[in-house]
Design an enzyme around this catalytic site. Structure first.
Site, PDB file in Angstrom:
ATOM      1  N   HIS A 475      -9.951 -14.830   0.808  1.00 14.93           N
ATOM      2  CA  HIS A 475      -8.843 -14.508   1.706  1.00 14.93           C
ATOM      3  C   HIS A 475      -9.330 -14.099   3.097  1.00 14.93           C
ATOM      4  CE1 HIS A 475      -4.762 -14.093   2.580  1.00 14.93           C
ATOM      5  NE2 HIS A 475      -4.390 -13.104   1.788  1.00 14.93           N
ATOM      6  N   ASP A 479      -5.974 -18.289   4.593  1.00 13.03           N
ATOM      7  CA  ASP A 479      -4.707 -17.558   4.525  1.00 13.03           C
ATOM      8  C   ASP A 479      -3.898 -18.008   3.308  1.00 13.03           C
ATOM      9  OD1 ASP A 479      -5.288 -16.176   6.854  1.00 13.03           O
ATOM     10  OD2 ASP A 479      -4.362 -17.707   8.126  1.00 13.03           O
TER      11      ASP A 479
END
Length: 504
Positions: A475, A479
């Site tokens: 992450h 995204d």
């Protein structure tokens, strides 16, 4: 006068730190003696003498950072290296003659081969022969386990095994001798010398191999109290580590609570009557370390979806016979998944990238890692330039890599450089899982078992062959929107393979 230079240190490694010098100016050294250890961010590398001689000036002191090709010191050729045996050599004066002293058809040493780029040591696994056995040239003598692959040591000549110089579990480096072979059976009638594993009871005199010496110094161990299992009772790195992990004597443990506390966590626990202790292989240790490192360094998140496998199953059934007739291999599921992922990676390049410090490296090529389970553990061979391959070429490459993985014949190059990984737990019956990233990659797709389930279609409940898909991603670089879009594209490509044909 010969310069001692920094050797190649492995892929993408350009510098190292000088660790421990094993010799000092004026010391007499023999060919292949370890002179100094270099430490990189990946491995420790031993620099060895290329010939007999005397150690001259040391140009790079301990702690200094050096680049590949830099001068470490000087070695004067000749000297008095052959004049007198070292302390470590003295106990073996009555041993079988070496290749240098034996007559024609004498003794030849089998040595550890190069084990791949950036692999500096391995662990002796299973001996395939014993002292007294007759062997052919290139016959496998022993398996060496590294943190990446298993390597076999072949016999350099045909003859009789006269001595095993290392025991199972010992640590060895490229170039180390592991066995002596009496060429042509010249010593077949002579009694076989003792195997190294049986010399542990012999007095060691505190003689430690260089790799073991460092462990002894770091843990403040008494070398004289360690029983060596190496050649002629020498202390190996494994012996030193075992001594460091052993519980302190009772007298020391009872002196104070504070002195006893540090030893407790490293002491192996006592086994129950129905338990057994088995040492982890280097491959398994590396797998454990890398998986934990991935969890500690990356911000791993997983998103899920499911795919209707009807279209692919129908295509395989319709074209399987013609596909086999033309290409000689069956059309499987994995080639469709590889193609579907490559197509999605082109649209979402962040999933095919990696973080390097404060930079992002985007990769405009698609080398797909395919996880394969073996008896030794999980390995991930790589399909290179998968975007340029047909379904048949992918299937053939998967078959080749899978066979090499199961036979222990994968090379280091076969497992380096993947940009994305696919892991198929479905072959073992897994219905749902959360795969762990294969660092430094930013994405891994988990495939699962195809199972018929009721689903809604056009207002009707129908039975479909469904598969859950799981995408784990970093992450920090990918995204949530990108991750979900990627997985949706994979789902669409699987449910309608014609999208791949039209590049939709």
């Amino acid at each position: 006068m010969t310069d001692i230079l920094v050797p190649q240190l492995g892929e993408s490694v350009t510098e190292a730190t000088v660790g421990s010098w094993m010799v000092k100016t004026g010391d007499t050294v023999a060919r292949d003696d370890v002179l100094v250890e270099l430490e990189t961010d990946k491995v420790s590398v031993e620099v060895r003498a290329e010939a007999d001689g005397v150690m001259g000036a040391i140009a790079a002191p301990e702690g200094e950072t050096v680049e590949i090709g830099a001068k470490l010191g000087e070695l004067t050729a000749g000297g008095s290296a052959a004049a007198a045996p070292t302390a470590a050599e003295a106990p073996i004066a009555d041993a079988a003659p070496t290749a240098d002293t034996a007559p024609a058809g004498g003794v030849v040493e089998a040595s550890v081969p190069q084990m791949g780029e950036s692999v500096a040591e391995g662990t002796i696994g299973s001996w395939l022969v014993k002292a007294g056995d007759t062997v052919e040239v290139d016959q496998a003598l022993v398996e060496i386990e590294t943190d990446k692959v298993a390597v076999e040591v072949p016999s350099p000549v045909a003859g009789v095994v006269s001595e095993l110089l290392v025991a199972e579990g010992d640590s060895v480096a490229p170039g180390d001798a592991v066995a002596k072979i009496a060429e042509g059976g010249a010593e077949a009638g002579a009694p076989a010398p003792a195997v190294a594993a049986d010399t542990s009871a012999a007095p060691t005199g505190g003689i430690a191999m260089p790799s073991a010496q460092r462990v002894i110094e770091e843990n403040k161990l008494d070398a004289g109290a360690i029983a060596g299992t190496g050649k002629d009772g020498r202390i190996t790195k494994a012996d030193a580590k075992a001594a460091a992990a052993a519980p302190a004597p009772v007298a020391q443990q009872t002196t104070s609570a504070s002195s006893a506390a540090p030893a407790a966590p490293s002491a192996p626990r006592e086994l129950g009557p129905r338990e057994e202790r088995v040492r982890m292989t280097r491959l398994r240790q590396t797998i454990a370390k890398r998986l934990k490192d991935a969890q500690n360094s990356a911000a791993i998140l997983t998103t899920y979806n499911e795919a209707d496998m009807s279209a692919i199953m129908k295509a395989r059934k319709t074209h399987q016979e013609a596909f086999v007739a033309k290409h000689g291999v069956k059309l499987g599921f994995m080639s469709f998944f590889v193609k579907a992922c490559v197509h999605a990676l082109k649209e979402i390049p962040a999933v095919n990238a990696e973080i390097d410090g404060t930079d992002i490296i985007y990769k405009n090529y698609y080398d797909m890692g395919v996880a394969v389970g073996t008896d030794r553990g999980l390995v991930v061979p790589v399909i290179r330039d998968a975007d340029q391959m047909s379904l048949a070429e992918i299937e053939k490459e998967i078959i080749r890599l899978g066979k090499n993985a199961r036979d222990g014949k994968l090379t280091i190059e076969d497992m380096q450089g993947a940009t994305f990984t696919l892991s198929n737990g479905g072959v073992y019956g897994s219905l749902m899982s959360m795969p762990i990233l294969n660092a430094p990659q930013s994405g891994i797709l988990g495939m699962h078992k195809i199972q018929e389930r009721p689903v809604a279609e056009n207002g009707q409940v129908v039975i479909k062959p469904m598969m859950y898909l799981a995408l784990s991603y970093d992450h920090r670089i990918v995204d949530g929107k990108e991750a979900v879009t990627f997985l949706v594209r994979v789902k669409e490509n699987l449910e309608d393979p014609q999208r791949l044909l039209f590049d939709l």
